[in-house]
Design a protein around this motif. Structure first.
Motif, mmCIF file in Angstrom:
data_model
loop_
_atom_site.group_PDB
_atom_site.id
_atom_site.type_symbol
_atom_site.label_atom_id
_atom_site.label_comp_id
_atom_site.label_asym_id
_atom_site.label_seq_id
_atom_site.Cartn_x
_atom_site.Cartn_y
_atom_site.Cartn_z
ATOM 1 N N THR A 415 -55.496 -98.294 -26.871
ATOM 2 C CA THR A 415 -54.487 -98.342 -25.817
ATOM 3 C C THR A 415 -53.214 -97.572 -26.176
ATOM 4 O O THR A 415 -52.689 -96.815 -25.373
ATOM 5 C CB THR A 415 -54.146 -99.812 -25.493
ATOM 6 N N SER A 416 -52.730 -97.777 -27.387
ATOM 7 C CA SER A 416 -51.498 -97.079 -27.776
ATOM 8 C C SER A 416 -51.658 -96.331 -29.086
ATOM 9 O O SER A 416 -52.161 -96.872 -30.072
ATOM 10 C CB SER A 416 -50.331 -98.060 -27.898
ATOM 11 N N HIS A 419 -46.518 -95.586 -29.166
ATOM 12 C CA HIS A 419 -45.400 -96.185 -28.426
ATOM 13 C C HIS A 419 -45.444 -97.703 -28.421
ATOM 14 O O HIS A 419 -44.482 -98.337 -28.022
ATOM 15 C CB HIS A 419 -45.368 -95.690 -26.977
ATOM 16 N N GLY A 420 -46.550 -98.279 -28.796
ATOM 17 C CA GLY A 420 -46.659 -99.730 -28.794
ATOM 18 C C GLY A 420 -47.184 -100.283 -27.471
ATOM 19 O O GLY A 420 -47.492 -99.533 -26.538
ATOM 20 N N ILE A 421 -47.241 -101.600 -27.393
ATOM 21 C CA ILE A 421 -47.854 -102.305 -26.264
ATOM 22 C C ILE A 421 -46.814 -102.938 -25.345
ATOM 23 O O ILE A 421 -46.819 -102.719 -24.138
ATOM 24 C CB ILE A 421 -48.801 -103.410 -26.791
ATOM 25 N N PHE A 429 -54.556 -103.738 -23.593
ATOM 26 C CA PHE A 429 -54.562 -104.214 -24.981
ATOM 27 C C PHE A 429 -55.398 -105.480 -25.116
ATOM 28 O O PHE A 429 -56.225 -105.606 -26.023
ATOM 29 C CB PHE A 429 -53.111 -104.478 -25.396
ATOM 30 N N LEU A 458 -47.105 -108.427 -26.246
ATOM 31 C CA LEU A 458 -48.444 -108.219 -26.810
ATOM 32 C C LEU A 458 -49.444 -109.187 -26.169
ATOM 33 O O LEU A 458 -49.536 -109.245 -24.955
ATOM 34 C CB LEU A 458 -48.400 -108.384 -28.347
#
Lengths: 477, 477
Positions: A415-416, A419-421, A429, A458
């Motif tokens: 997913t990433s 850049h993070g979730i 995610f 998250l």
């Protein structure tokens, strides 16, 4: 949940480091994502002791605490979805040590990436994970998101550069993780778990980072392609060839048109361009890598290939890529450039398919989407250009993103990439990590039993990112 | 604790994959460490399902399970200090996929390191973390210990090469961690936590690993030094210079004498030698690195400097280092070479002090100790040569090790660079990580609430390694 005791905050931080004005709170309610939610207060610690005191208080009072760096997060990592206290780390911005003989530096989390690199430069060194937002992104934020950028293909991401750290845990305890040495096998290396945990497990108050020598030579090249698939195949061939690019970027036709339109760069409007770079201390070795990449581009019908060592010429080659982000913002006054589904990673061999899928999905859903990114790391970036006032455009974006992430997962992507979730990508995610979600929550629960550290992110984030928080845009009713 | 039900094991593994003979159990009661303790049974899974079934049973029955790879661990990681079932992973040794376009491979944990490299070689690729024990060490064991070796200075350790993995948790659940891409920022990246966890958090049943191209050129050099401090200073200068060695090894006088004595190599018996290597695709670039290191060695009074690209000559240069391990075993028939305090890491600038300290402590405690290791990664190896029959030699070793680790910690070093903690190094580990021990135990408790996965190791290990288990040697009473 108890109510927040402002006098307690004043006691810890002093009047001048607390903000409770609605206008301040509003500003700290959003980052570079589409999300917005109001915090109850913003505090600016100057030292570790204050962070510990705040956490001890908040943990007892069950008040959410959201650590925040430069506010350049793209998916709502620092948006206080459950209210609480935003911990603005920008005052803790000292470079504590640059240790050249032992090849590490120690910094506070509020140090801006560019400032660290400015300090390293006179020593002939640089800190390579640097994302595009390095002018404002802080080391603490980069650690929280395992940030990386154009050079990750050769030099790795933040996690690869972090040797150790000091962390304040949700209960206020201060722990030292990792080491000062390049290798370590002393038990659970928890600093690597902290990287990418988006401020949900602990607050980094000091980081020990590796750095590397600035190469003597950098050579950059560009190749145009009439078919996206050819550019994608070239990426795969370059990576499979054992070549070591220090940068390998793809820019698609939508992106090229956007840059031409808003910046008048006069770039040839082809299906895709690849920008490639090699670096090193010895010119022959850089030549070798550049020639290898050039030949592969040629073999895959790349045209208009030029390469240059000259800094000015390199800047010109990179201009289209560099200006892409602002160009997309100015593409059409009625459209906003939103960061949604903006940094998936897929195996090299699926890079072209990924870009094609993005175009297909955009067309189908009546939105404009670009495909570009750090292909050498497997990272594909997108932006969605849409009229944010129209509710149906949000519905289209939601549909498009769902389809895109389904594709990402179907080709073994993630997913990433960098850049993070946060909030925006939580839905994908949670599907991607379905079999380990309980494990993630077990870890979170163990470290933060009261769930006060950046809660609701998250695996805890709502499935529908459109309604998860308020939006940072006025939407017509 | 309930008793073990052998019929249950037969049900899962079949008669032929279970060992309960005392002689078999004895063999699986030790690894390459000084420790020994008897397991109750040894089982050999052939697939993930069996591992899951075993864990579900053991978790219910509260029986310790100790996953084991090649048995080459040096500090008792696989010694069943609390009895239980040894899970011998060597049958799960399939290379599942070598994906050249996407630059990763997937392997089962029982794959031997050398076998993986044999399979990669025809593709011009290699797996770089390789420790010295690569002939027997398995990928699973290397992951458990975050193993690394002579080339970690350039290519990193196991943790850097692991992109993802499948893990069976203590309760039998199977989870997929990490990704198939070079970068990932999708939440907690737990595969990095699993690396170095010594089989206490989960059982790796599949790993996705990165690989890199075999360099076209390798050039190796050697320099002799009359003073250990000069060699140490050269190491520091090389690393601070921005040079990129692919190997940087130190060998001290004791080690040189040992090799000469047992192998008749006729090496010059100097205070220390540095062996350095550079590699790459372009000869000029390798020359550049080698010359840089040569010049630095000269500046620090290095003498007899020779370098070579020739494989035979390189083998000759490396011979002293390569044969060191067997040479120390044969040094004196009455002395055993024991792995104790054998792989500390210290900052580069303290490398010479570290070696000096080892000599000082050995002399003071009437034992023979060598100093050698992967200085470019900050890793110092030692061996203690002692008469293992004499109880007072064990007391001396204990004293020496305590003093050595006190020094390691005083110079910001870490207990283990690449061999792990297990039982032998737990005392120093617990002091070094004092402020995070509770956190480590919290993580362990969260993932393994019944404490059945390799219990009694790391933070759970007894403080006194001499009495922690039986010893693999007959000691006079």
């Amino acid at each position: 949940m108890k109510t927040m005791d402002e006098s307690k905050l004043r006691e810890i931080f002093g009047e001048e480091n607390i903000k409770t004005d609605p206008s301040d709170l509003y500003a700290f309610g959003s980052d570079a994502s589409v999300h917005h939610a109001m915090p109850w207060a913003v505090v600016r610690p100057d030292n570790t002791r204050q962070v510990q005191q705040l956490m001890a208080y908040a943990n007892e009072a069950l008040i959410p605490v959201i650590p925040r760096g430069g506010g350049s997060g793209m998916c709502g990592q620092t948006v206080p979805i459950r209210g609480g206290i935003v911990l603005d780390m920008k005052h803790m911005n000292r470079i504590l040590e640059i240790n050249l003989p032992d090849v590490y530096c120690r910094v506070e989390p509020g140090v801006v990436d560019d400032d660290l690199n400015l300090a390293l430069k006179p020593h002939g060194m640089f800190y390579p994970p640097t994302p595009a937002s390095s002018r404002i992104a802080t080391i603490g934020g980069e650690i929280a998101n395992n940030a990386s950028g154009v050079r990750s293909v050769k030099y790795g991401a933040t996690r690869d550069a972090v040797l150790g750290m000091k962390v304040v845990l949700p209960n206020g305890d201060l722990v030292t993780l990792g080491a000062h040495t390049r290798v370590e096998a002393s038990g659970y290396q928890l600093h690597k778990l902290m990287v990418g945990s988006e401020g949900t497990l602990g607050i980094v108050v000091e980081a020990t980072l590796n750095f590397v020598p600035i190469p003597e030579y950098r050579c950059m090249g560009i190749a145009n392609f009439d078919h996206l698939a050819h550019a994608g195949a070239a990426v795969g061939s370059i990576m499979a060839s054992g070549a070591i690019p220090s940068m390998l970027e793809l820019v698609d036709s939508v992106a090229i048109k956007a840059v031409n339109k808003t910046m008048n760069l006069g770039l040839k409007e082809v299906a895709a361009s690849l920008i490639f770079e090699a670096d090193g201390m010895v010119r022959e070795a850089v030549d070798y890598e550049i020639n290898k990449m050039k030949e592969i581009c040629k073999k895959h019908q790349g045209s208009d290939i030029t390469t240059s060592y000259d800094p000015k010429e390199r800047a010109r080659i990179f201009m289209g890529r560099k200006k892409l982000f602002p160009a997309l913002s100015k593409y059409d006054d009625s459209l906003s450039s939103t960061s949604l589904a903006d940094d998936m990673a897929v195996p090299y061999s699926r890079m072209a398919d990924m870009a094609g899928k993005i175009h297909e999905v955009a067309k189908k859903n009546n939105i404009i989407m670009t495909a570009y990114g750090h292909c050498g790391s497997g990272c594909m970036h997108t932006k969605i250009l849409m009229d944010t006032k129209q509710p149906e455009q949000w519905a289209s974006a939601r549909k498009a993103i769902t389809e895109i992430y389904e594709f990402v997962r179907s080709v073994n992507g993630t997913t990433s990439a960098e850049h993070g979730i946060g909030l925006s990508k939580a839905a994908s995610f949670k599907v991607e990590k379905a079999d380990s979600l309980r494990l993630l929550q077990t870890i979170k629960q163990a470290l933060d039993p009261n769930n006060i550290l950046n809660p609701g992110k998250l695996m805890q984030a709502p499935d529908d990112w459109v309604t998860a928080t308020g939006l940072r845009y006025a939407v017509n009713n």
